[in-house]
Scaffold this active site. Structure first.
Site, PDB file in Angstrom:
ATOM      1  CG  LEU A  15      23.321   4.273  20.417  1.00 30.23           C
ATOM      2  CD1 LEU A  15      23.005   5.296  21.502  1.00 30.23           C
ATOM      3  CD2 LEU A  15      22.879   2.884  20.865  1.00 30.23           C
TER       4      LEU A  15
ATOM      5  N   GLY B 286      19.834   2.537  14.688  1.00 32.40           N
ATOM      6  CA  GLY B 286      19.129   1.504  13.927  1.00 32.40           C
ATOM      7  C   GLY B 286      19.294   1.614  12.422  1.00 32.40           C
ATOM      8  CB  THR B 287      17.120   0.231   9.731  1.00 32.36           C
ATOM      9  OG1 THR B 287      17.081  -1.062  10.295  1.00 32.36           O
ATOM     10  CG2 THR B 287      17.125   0.145   8.221  1.00 32.36           C
TER      11      THR B 287
ATOM     12  CB  ILE C 152      14.388   0.269  -1.298  1.00 35.72           C
ATOM     13  CG1 ILE C 152      14.125   0.471   0.195  1.00 35.72           C
ATOM     14  CG2 ILE C 152      15.871  -0.013  -1.561  1.00 35.72           C
ATOM     15  CD1 ILE C 152      14.573  -0.670   1.079  1.00 35.72           C
ATOM     16  N   GLY C 153      13.737   0.678  -4.344  1.00 35.56           N
ATOM     17  CA  GLY C 153      14.143   0.585  -5.752  1.00 35.56           C
ATOM     18  C   GLY C 153      14.111   1.949  -6.423  1.00 35.56           C
TER      19      GLY C 153
ATOM     20  CD  GLU D  34      13.822   6.940  -0.970  1.00 33.24           C
ATOM     21  OE1 GLU D  34      12.870   7.578  -0.519  1.00 33.24           O
ATOM     22  OE2 GLU D  34      14.732   6.506  -0.219  1.00 33.24           O
TER      23      GLU D  34
ATOM     24  N   GLY E  94      10.988  -5.605  -0.489  1.00 29.13           N
ATOM     25  CA  GLY E  94      10.336  -5.484   0.809  1.00 29.13           C
ATOM     26  C   GLY E  94      11.284  -5.827   1.951  1.00 29.13           C
TER      27      GLY E  94
ATOM     28  CG  ASP F 160      10.504  -1.068  10.220  1.00 27.03           C
ATOM     29  OD1 ASP F 160       9.671  -0.134  10.280  1.00 27.03           O
ATOM     30  OD2 ASP F 160      11.486  -1.056   9.456  1.00 27.03           O
TER      31      ASP F 160
ATOM     32  CG  HIS G 114       2.832  34.678  -5.687  1.00 27.42           C
ATOM     33  ND1 HIS G 114       2.636  33.642  -6.571  1.00 27.42           N
ATOM     34  CD2 HIS G 114       3.395  35.700  -6.398  1.00 27.42           C
ATOM     35  CE1 HIS G 114       3.056  34.021  -7.772  1.00 27.42           C
ATOM     36  NE2 HIS G 114       3.523  35.252  -7.685  1.00 27.42           N
TER      37      HIS G 114
HETATM   38  P1  FAD Z   1      15.255  -0.197  13.188  1.00 25.80           P
HETATM   39  O1  FAD Z   1      15.597   1.163  12.752  1.00 25.80           O
HETATM   40  O2  FAD Z   1      15.412  -1.306  12.222  1.00 25.80           O
HETATM   41  O3  FAD Z   1      16.156  -0.477  14.470  1.00 25.80           O
HETATM   42  C1  FAD Z   1      16.168  -1.712  15.105  1.00 25.80           C
HETATM   43  C2  FAD Z   1      17.445  -1.829  15.914  1.00 25.80           C
HETATM   44  O4  FAD Z   1      17.345  -2.946  16.769  1.00 25.80           O
HETATM   45  C3  FAD Z   1      18.694  -2.075  15.062  1.00 25.80           C
HETATM   46  O5  FAD Z   1      19.689  -1.142  15.389  1.00 25.80           O
HETATM   47  C4  FAD Z   1      19.116  -3.491  15.427  1.00 25.80           C
HETATM   48  O6  FAD Z   1      20.528  -3.668  15.412  1.00 25.80           O
HETATM   49  C5  FAD Z   1      18.597  -3.593  16.850  1.00 25.80           C
HETATM   50  N1  FAD Z   1      18.357  -4.965  17.291  1.00 25.80           N
HETATM   51  C6  FAD Z   1      17.675  -5.931  16.628  1.00 25.80           C
HETATM   52  N2  FAD Z   1      17.614  -7.058  17.383  1.00 25.80           N
HETATM   53  C7  FAD Z   1      18.289  -6.786  18.527  1.00 25.80           C
HETATM   54  C8  FAD Z   1      18.561  -7.550  19.700  1.00 25.80           C
HETATM   55  N3  FAD Z   1      18.122  -8.789  19.848  1.00 25.80           N
HETATM   56  N4  FAD Z   1      19.285  -6.951  20.664  1.00 25.80           N
HETATM   57  C9  FAD Z   1      19.741  -5.693  20.529  1.00 25.80           C
HETATM   58  N5  FAD Z   1      19.491  -4.930  19.462  1.00 25.80           N
HETATM   59  C10 FAD Z   1      18.772  -5.471  18.480  1.00 25.80           C
HETATM   60  N6  FAD Z   1      11.704   5.405   6.649  1.00 25.80           N
HETATM   61  C11 FAD Z   1      11.267   6.673   6.597  1.00 25.80           C
HETATM   62  O7  FAD Z   1      10.333   7.027   7.326  1.00 25.80           O
HETATM   63  N7  FAD Z   1      11.852   7.593   5.763  1.00 25.80           N
HETATM   64  C12 FAD Z   1      12.865   7.268   4.940  1.00 25.80           C
HETATM   65  O8  FAD Z   1      13.375   8.110   4.199  1.00 25.80           O
HETATM   66  C13 FAD Z   1      13.337   5.923   4.957  1.00 25.80           C
HETATM   67  N8  FAD Z   1      14.347   5.555   4.155  1.00 25.80           N
HETATM   68  C14 FAD Z   1      14.801   4.264   4.206  1.00 25.80           C
HETATM   69  C15 FAD Z   1      15.823   3.893   3.343  1.00 25.80           C
HETATM   70  C16 FAD Z   1      16.307   2.602   3.345  1.00 25.80           C
HETATM   71  C17 FAD Z   1      17.432   2.216   2.407  1.00 25.80           C
HETATM   72  C18 FAD Z   1      15.770   1.660   4.272  1.00 25.80           C
HETATM   73  C19 FAD Z   1      16.308   0.266   4.329  1.00 25.80           C
HETATM   74  C20 FAD Z   1      14.742   2.021   5.130  1.00 25.80           C
HETATM   75  C21 FAD Z   1      14.243   3.321   5.099  1.00 25.80           C
HETATM   76  N9  FAD Z   1      13.190   3.725   5.912  1.00 25.80           N
HETATM   77  C22 FAD Z   1      12.722   5.010   5.852  1.00 25.80           C
HETATM   78  C23 FAD Z   1      12.547   2.799   6.863  1.00 25.80           C
HETATM   79  C24 FAD Z   1      13.090   3.043   8.275  1.00 25.80           C
HETATM   80  O9  FAD Z   1      14.490   2.879   8.269  1.00 25.80           O
HETATM   81  C25 FAD Z   1      12.450   2.079   9.265  1.00 25.80           C
HETATM   82  O10 FAD Z   1      11.043   2.166   9.159  1.00 25.80           O
HETATM   83  C26 FAD Z   1      12.856   2.424  10.680  1.00 25.80           C
HETATM   84  O11 FAD Z   1      14.255   2.372  10.831  1.00 25.80           O
HETATM   85  C27 FAD Z   1      12.197   1.461  11.671  1.00 25.80           C
HETATM   86  O12 FAD Z   1      12.600   1.803  12.957  1.00 25.80           O
HETATM   87  P2  FAD Z   1      12.623   0.734  14.138  1.00 25.80           P
HETATM   88  O13 FAD Z   1      13.029   1.502  15.348  1.00 25.80           O
HETATM   89  O14 FAD Z   1      11.376  -0.038  14.159  1.00 25.80           O
HETATM   90  O15 FAD Z   1      13.766  -0.320  13.749  1.00 25.80           O
HETATM   91  P1  NAI Z   2       8.329  -1.984  -1.116  1.00 21.60           P
HETATM   92  O1  NAI Z   2       7.279  -2.808  -0.528  1.00 21.60           O
HETATM   93  O2  NAI Z   2       8.201  -0.513  -1.118  1.00 21.60           O
HETATM   94  O3  NAI Z   2       8.561  -2.403  -2.630  1.00 21.60           O
HETATM   95  C1  NAI Z   2       8.814  -3.723  -3.016  1.00 21.60           C
HETATM   96  C2  NAI Z   2       8.417  -3.879  -4.470  1.00 21.60           C
HETATM   97  O4  NAI Z   2       8.909  -5.113  -4.936  1.00 21.60           O
HETATM   98  C3  NAI Z   2       6.919  -3.861  -4.681  1.00 21.60           C
HETATM   99  O5  NAI Z   2       6.597  -2.906  -5.658  1.00 21.60           O
HETATM  100  C4  NAI Z   2       6.612  -5.286  -5.133  1.00 21.60           C
HETATM  101  O6  NAI Z   2       5.531  -5.337  -6.070  1.00 21.60           O
HETATM  102  C5  NAI Z   2       7.930  -5.691  -5.769  1.00 21.60           C
HETATM  103  N1  NAI Z   2       8.174  -7.145  -5.790  1.00 21.60           N
HETATM  104  C6  NAI Z   2       7.948  -8.026  -4.791  1.00 21.60           C
HETATM  105  N2  NAI Z   2       8.318  -9.255  -5.189  1.00 21.60           N
HETATM  106  C7  NAI Z   2       8.789  -9.164  -6.452  1.00 21.60           C
HETATM  107  C8  NAI Z   2       9.315 -10.098  -7.397  1.00 21.60           C
HETATM  108  N3  NAI Z   2       9.434 -11.395  -7.102  1.00 21.60           N
HETATM  109  N4  NAI Z   2       9.698  -9.659  -8.615  1.00 21.60           N
HETATM  110  C9  NAI Z   2       9.578  -8.336  -8.909  1.00 21.60           C
HETATM  111  N5  NAI Z   2       9.075  -7.411  -8.059  1.00 21.60           N
HETATM  112  C10 NAI Z   2       8.694  -7.820  -6.840  1.00 21.60           C
HETATM  113  O7  NAI Z   2       9.683  -2.462  -0.388  1.00 21.60           O
HETATM  114  P2  NAI Z   2      11.162  -1.864  -0.432  1.00 21.60           P
HETATM  115  O8  NAI Z   2      11.304  -0.909  -1.559  1.00 21.60           O
HETATM  116  O9  NAI Z   2      12.072  -3.020  -0.358  1.00 21.60           O
HETATM  117  O10 NAI Z   2      11.244  -1.055   0.909  1.00 21.60           O
HETATM  118  C11 NAI Z   2      10.954  -1.692   2.154  1.00 21.60           C
HETATM  119  C12 NAI Z   2      10.324  -0.722   3.086  1.00 21.60           C
HETATM  120  O11 NAI Z   2      11.282   0.207   3.566  1.00 21.60           O
HETATM  121  C13 NAI Z   2       9.247   0.126   2.446  1.00 21.60           C
HETATM  122  O12 NAI Z   2       8.003  -0.539   2.485  1.00 21.60           O
HETATM  123  C14 NAI Z   2       9.235   1.340   3.272  1.00 21.60           C
HETATM  124  O13 NAI Z   2       8.343   1.163   4.331  1.00 21.60           O
HETATM  125  C15 NAI Z   2      10.647   1.447   3.809  1.00 21.60           C
HETATM  126  N6  NAI Z   2      11.357   2.517   3.114  1.00 21.60           N
HETATM  127  C16 NAI Z   2      10.871   3.787   3.209  1.00 21.60           C
HETATM  128  C17 NAI Z   2      11.467   4.817   2.543  1.00 21.60           C
HETATM  129  C18 NAI Z   2      10.881   6.174   2.637  1.00 21.60           C
HETATM  130  O14 NAI Z   2      10.040   6.392   3.492  1.00 21.60           O
HETATM  131  N7  NAI Z   2      11.285   7.117   1.813  1.00 21.60           N
HETATM  132  C19 NAI Z   2      12.659   4.616   1.730  1.00 21.60           C
HETATM  133  C20 NAI Z   2      13.073   3.241   1.673  1.00 21.60           C
HETATM  134  C21 NAI Z   2      12.448   2.249   2.368  1.00 21.60           C
END
Ligand code: FAD
Ligand code: NAI
Length: 471
Positions: free
Chosen positions: A37, A39-40, A184-185, A187, A276, A317, A449
């Site tokens: 459990l 998710g992402t 993501i890039g 981090e 993205g 998402d 402070h």
């Molecule tokens: P998700 O977490 O994507 O969960 C969806 C779940 O649904 C998954 O487990 C999937 O397997 C399941 N599912 C899909 N389809 C089905 C189906 N048909 N039947 C059953 N199950 C299904 N956000 C932050 O706020 N802070 C961060 O630091 C942060 N860091 C991130 C780092 C990375 C590398 C990435 C990729 C994302 C990060 N995010 C961060 C974004 C965050 O992970 C997402 O915004 C968040 O997980 C979205 O939650 P959600 O519940 O909408 O979906």
């Molecule tokens: P992002 O939207 O943050 O960044 C994507 C970047 O790729 C943008 O700057 C865009 O201009 C660039 N780009 C798009 N097309 C391109 C191309 N053809 N060539 C070169 N550059 C290009 O998306 P990212 O980093 O993939 O993360 C996805 C989402 O996950 C975020 O929007 C965020 O919501 C979530 N996330 C959140 C984190 C956090 O809260 N700390 C950490 C990681 C992800």
């Protein structure tokens, strides 16, 4: 099996929605296609990335700042498999915690892919191919998102990778090419730059983290440059090729943009595609429930987060808005309470955004660029970390707090922090803005402070009447 509510997807949106539904007395089930459990966020997102960010930061400090603190170390080495193993332990502890919470709240977990049979029936297909059908009065779709890509950058998960593979590499890349210098890039690029990779960012926009306040991107770039990274801004990737033991990335500068060469060719051993994420609805069979997605693949919802079929809600998402775990959580609670007849509220304008680089970047409210575009009269106050006693003591001198306030009323409109502990400090800013504080209000509140939070107070004083005390 008939439930009051079935939640599809167990990410931060889904599992929080399920808990709140159960708290409100609903007979609740959650369906998750993966074995664990969370998710992402818990499995391949927030938690594992922060685990690696922390480990790599420890290494970087041990190599670069400990000596100045008077701590001598010899033979410092990166053990990446161990870093990855520790990260996996952190993930396991967290996902186990979610299973515990499901049991505690008497939520039935159905492991398998959920797909609609009709608007009240869901078929769950388990990994072994067996199927069961479950029904409910209400549904919450929380199926999240997956990495997106373009045809010019075909993901092969070996050399041309997404964040998911970047969290499990077994060798430190010699040259990691990162496409997209967004969250993501920034981090994951930082993780590998800190442990010895040469990192090159190819970014379509003209700065890092381009959707945040421009000052943040500029300051972050300075910090990441210190790790030896290269930047190719205003560049569009035209092709990415896996050569077997490496990658070749080609990009060009659209005419009239950027000041770099027209075309670049970069050779590296891995290419991280972080351009993205896209909403994920594959396999859900939305049509059977009478639902469709918009032109960006998102499930459309109204202000109550109801889809076009009123007893089916969608959150996180998979719908419009920021792709953030805490946004998904708020929506999970919102939907549960709406179904229970309550009148919850989400202030989307005040959902903070954090980038967990070093220094951290944290933001809430309007950016300066947004205020300019709206033609709104505003004033700016900022305060640098290097003027803080706390920052000097810890040697974390990079950073600043920037406050944007309404020119006439002094109400705070946006707060942007880059610096140590920004991720935690932004909470004060969110509270201040939720209560519609003026900059002077915060400037008149006592801040302990020596702390980093004094920079918030000082930036607010600077915004008030240029009254910062330590600058
Ligand atoms: P998700 O977490 O994507 O969960 C969806 C779940 O649904 C998954 O487990 C999937 O397997 C399941 N599912 C899909 N389809 C089905 C189906 N048909 N039947 C059953 N199950 C299904 N956000 C932050 O706020 N802070 C961060 O630091 C942060 N860091 C991130 C780092 C990375 C590398 C990435 C990729 C994302 C990060 N995010 C961060 C974004 C965050 O992970 C997402 O915004 C968040 O997980 C979205 O939650 P959600 O519940 O909408 O979906
Ligand atoms: P992002 O939207 O943050 O960044 C994507 C970047 O790729 C943008 O700057 C865009 O201009 C660039 N780009 C798009 N097309 C391109 C191309 N053809 N060539 C070169 N550059 C290009 O998306 P990212 O980093 O993939 O993360 C996805 C989402 O996950 C975020 O929007 C965020 O919501 C979530 N996330 C959140 C984190 C956090 O809260 N700390 C950490 C990681 C992800």
């Amino acid at each position: 099996m008939q439930y009051d509510v079935i939640v599809i997807g167990s990410g931060p949106g889904g599992y929080v929605a399920a808990i709140r539904c159960a708290q409100l007395g609903m007979k609740t089930a959650i369906v998750e296609k993966y074995k664990t459990l969370g998710g992402t966020c818990l499995n391949v997102g927030c938690i594992p990335s922060k685990a690696l960010l922390d480990s790599s930061e420890h290494f970087y400090n041990a190599a670069h700042t400990f000596a100045e603190h008077g701590i001598k170390l010899a033979d410092l080495q990166v053990d990446l498999p161990q870093m990855i193993k520790r990260k996996e332990g952190v993930v396991e502890a967290n996902v186990t915690g979610i299973s515990f919470l499901m049991k505690k709240n008497k939520i039935t977990v159905h492991q398998g892919l959920g797909s609609f049979v009709d608007a009240n029936t869901l078929k769950v297909t388990k990994d072994d191919g067996s199927e069961e059908q479950i029904t409910a009065k209400n549904f919450i779709i929380a199926t999240g998102s997956k990495p997106s890509s373009f045809p010019s950058m075909p993901i092969d998960k070996k050399r041309i990778i997404t964040s998911t593979e970047a969290l499990t590499l077994q060798e430190v890349p010699k040259h990691l090419i990162v496409i997209g210098a967004g969250v993501i890039g920034a981090e994951l690029g930082s993780v590998y730059a800190r442990i010895g990779s040469k990192v090159s960012f190819v970014e379509f926009a003209d700065s890092m983290i381009p959707t945040m306040d421009k000052t943040m991107g500029k300051e972050l770039q300075k910090a990441v440059k210190k790790l030896g990274a290269d930047f190719y801004f205003s560049h569009k990737v035209t092709s990415v090729e896996n050569t077997g033991d490496g990658v070749i990335v080609k990009a060009d500068t659209p005419k009239g943009r950027g000041d770099g060469p027209e075309q670049i060719t970069l050779e590296g051993d891995y290419c991280l595609v972080s351009v993205g994420r896209r909403p994920y609805t594959d396999g859900l069979n939305l049509e059977a429930a009478g639902l469709a997605t918009d032109n960006r693949g998102r499930i459309e919802v109204n202000d109550h987060l109801q889809t076009s079929v009123p007893h089916i809600y969608a959150i996180g998402d998979v719908i419009r808005g920021a792709m953030l775990a805490h946004k998904a959580e708020e929506e999970g609670v919102f939907v549960a309470e709406t179904m229970a007849g309550q009148k919850p509220h989400i202030n989307y304008r005040l959902i903070p955004g954090v980038v967990y680089t070093w220094p951290e970047v944290a933001s809430v409210g309007f950016t300066e660029e947004e205020l300019k575009a709206e033609g709104r009269a505003y004033k700016v106050g900022s305060f640098p970390y290097k003027a803080l006693g706390r920052a000097r003591a810890s040697m974390d001198l990079d950073g600043l707090v920037k406050v944007l306030a309404d020119k006439q009323t002094d109400e705070i409109l946006g707060m942007h922090i880059i610096g140590a502990r920004a991720a935690d400090m932004i909470a004060e800013c969110v509270v201040a803005m939720e209560y519609r504080a003026s900059a002077e209000d915060i400037g008149r509140i006592s801040h302990a402070h020596p702390t980093y939070t004094e920079a918030i107070k000082e930036a607010c004083l600077a915004a008030t009447e240029n009254r910062a005390l330590h600058m």
